[in-house]
Design an enzyme around this catalytic site. Structure first.
Site, PDB file in Angstrom:
ATOM      1  N   SER A 101       0.851  -1.176   0.000  1.00  8.68           N
ATOM      2  CA  SER A 101       0.000   0.000   0.000  1.00  8.68           C
ATOM      3  C   SER A 101       0.891   1.230   0.000  1.00  8.68           C
ATOM      4  CB  SER A 101      -0.888  -0.005   1.249  1.00  8.68           C
ATOM      5  OG  SER A 101      -0.085   0.288   2.361  1.00  8.68           O
ATOM      6  N   LYS A 102       0.263   2.389  -0.042  1.00  7.77           N
ATOM      7  CA  LYS A 102       1.017   3.646  -0.109  1.00  7.77           C
ATOM      8  C   LYS A 102       2.026   3.787   1.034  1.00  7.77           C
ATOM      9  CE  LYS A 102      -1.326   6.552  -3.233  1.00  7.77           C
ATOM     10  NZ  LYS A 102      -2.746   6.174  -3.416  1.00  7.77           N
TER      11      LYS A 102
END
Ligand code: GLU
Length: 486
Positions: free
Chosen positions: A255-256
């Site tokens: 994820s980010k």
């Protein structure tokens, strides 16, 4: 394989192309290219709120950057189109009419409160949570009357309860078995008239004659539902291959938090598209030996679904950088110049009119010194303007050289005497000078490097000077002398 392979990448345009999507696309693309099959791109844009045209464009751009050409899909067309789900609503409608006639689907008027009541009863009784089929038995006249009153409704599939299990031989995971109890009467058309994801995918895969569905394992829970739709429709089920998730360094889903997740970010950070494709291919697949650097054509010939791993693949940006550096250094000088040009243009001092040949030579000096193309901006900029700042440590060291004034002066004179100002002559001159001045060559080299670049590290000095040219070298040495060697 004798059948004609047809695979698809079916992104929802609700964001940029992310690393996981690109890897799914790549596995489909490699499989299609290996088997001389067809790679279809289908845009699943039925979520009106979250789907955006810009995202479709970004996905197409991302795929193009990675060199994954599609045989059918947006921009290229094909005989199984349209390739946007929102343009296929009449197709779903037509199938629904047929299924209604065949009594394979039915209208369900249950409200969300009623469904909630069914669910909470089931959870109290600790039985499987599933729609209880209440509206299956509504009479035709009741259905018609309620439709005439415009009552809100959905369409549901009459699940086939004759088989206990739904199973398939997953091409990467092996045999997977799900109890058909888990598959209730699926909603196939929502109350807003839009098909559900599972229904649209099945109809599209059928109509587009998809033979292999290769997608992320986060879709495994959808597969029994989709197989149920195929079964009820009496259609042949495609083969499935579910590929492992991509994980961050802490083994949680990427994820980010773990860094850049969009493919476009990697392009902007200066990654080479071929290196990126090579790296993506190894996320959950390996050629079965320890080779890691594989060209696109090698990836195509080696790719095999049976070698896709069953557990998550870790995205390791350091490894990607290592691989990228390897691709960077293998560029020809012309290719390298072309690839770094966007970053050269960002350098304030970059003269727009630089001669191409000189620039190619200059850029080529840095081929083994970059992990990403964007690093060129900072590394090369001293070539374009006389240094104004000087590495402090190197400066202090050089200032303590006895006779620095004399060294600088002789160095300038000797270099100016060179007729053919090339690497070989420069080296000969500098080494000769070191000998005659009874200095270590390293001392003269370090001093000269600092004077012309202001830095303590550059590509090889002799080749750098040759590229910088006799005149600029002399100018910079003189200016350095004037500043520091009084
Ligand atoms: N549109 C789905 C997604 O973006 C993919 C569906 C599929 O591959 O079956 O996750």
């Amino acid at each position: 394989m004798t059948e004609k392979i047809r695979v698809r990448f079916a992104p929802s345009p609700t964001g940029n192309l992310h690393v996981g999507g690109a890897r799914t696309a790549l596995f489909n693309w490699l499989f299609a290219r290996k088997h001389k099959g067809t790679f279809v791109l289908r845009i699943e844009d039925t979520d009106a709120e979250r789907s955006k045209k810009e995202y479709t464009q970004a996905i197409l751009d991302g795929l193009r950057w990675l060199g994954m050409d599609w045989d059918e899909g947006p921009d290229v067309g094909g005989s199984f189109g349209p390739y946007f789900q929102t343009e296929r609503l009449s197709i779903y409608r037509e199938v629904i009419e047929k299924l209604l006639k065949e009594k394979k689907i039915y209208h369900c008027f249950c409200s969300s409160e009623e469904l909630e009541t069914i669910r909470s009863k089931q959870s109290e009784e600790k039985t499987a949570i599933r729609y209880n089929g209440r509206c299956r038995s509504l009479s035709q006249s009741e259905v018609e009357a309620r439709l005439a009153r415009n009552e809100k409704h959905v369409l549901r599939l009459k699940s086939d309860s004759s088989c206990e299990n739904i199973e398939w031989n997953d091409l990467t995971k092996g045999k997977l078995t799900f109890s058909s109890e888990l598959v209730d009467d699926l909603v196939i058309l929502k109350s807003d008239g839009m098909p559900t994801y599972n229904f649209a995918v099945v109809i599209d895969d059928l109509r587009m004659e998809i033979t292999h569905v290769i997608r992320g394992e986060d879709h495994i829970s959808n597969t029994p539902k989709q197989i149920m739709i195929y079964k009820v429709m009496g259609e042949k089920v495609p083969q499935f291959a579910h590929i492992p998730m991509i994980l961050g360094s802490d083994r949680t889903r990427m994820s980010k938090r773990h860094g850049a997740t969009s493919v476009v970010d990697y392009r902007e950070l200066g990654f080479d598209s071929e290196a990126f494709v090579n790296y993506l291919a190894l996320l959950g697949w390996s050629p079965g030996n320890s080779r890691e650097i594989l060209s696109r054509s090698e990836l195509i010939s080696e790719f095999d679904l049976s070698r896709v791993s069953t557990h998550g693949a870790i995205f390791d940006v350091e490894k990607l950088k290592w691989m990228n550096a390897d691709y960077i250094k293998r560029n020809s000088s012309a290719d390298l110049l072309q690839k770094v040009t966007p970053w050269l243009k960002q350098i304030q001092e970059f003269p727009g009119n630089y001669d191409k040949e000189g620039l190619e030579k200059m850029v080529f000096l840095f081929r083994e010194r970059m992990q990403t193309y964007n690093e060129i901006s900072d590394q090369i900029k001293w070539f374009f303007s006389n240094p104004e700042t000087f590495d402090e440590k190197a400066l202090t060291k050089n200032m303590s050289l006895p006779g620095i004034h004399e060294i600088c002066q002789t160095l300038t004179e000797e270099l100016q005497k060179i007729e053919v100002f090339n690497e070989e002559q420069i080296e000969k001159t500098i080494r000769g000078l070191a000998e005659s001045l009874k200095r270590k060559p390293g001392e003269i080299i370090g001093l000269c490097r600092l004077a012309i670049s202001g830095r303590s590290a550059t590509p090889g000095l002799f080749e750098s000077l040759a590229v910088l040219g006799k005149q600029k070298t002399a100018e910079r040495l003189k200016s350095f002398s004037a500043k520091f060697c009084k």
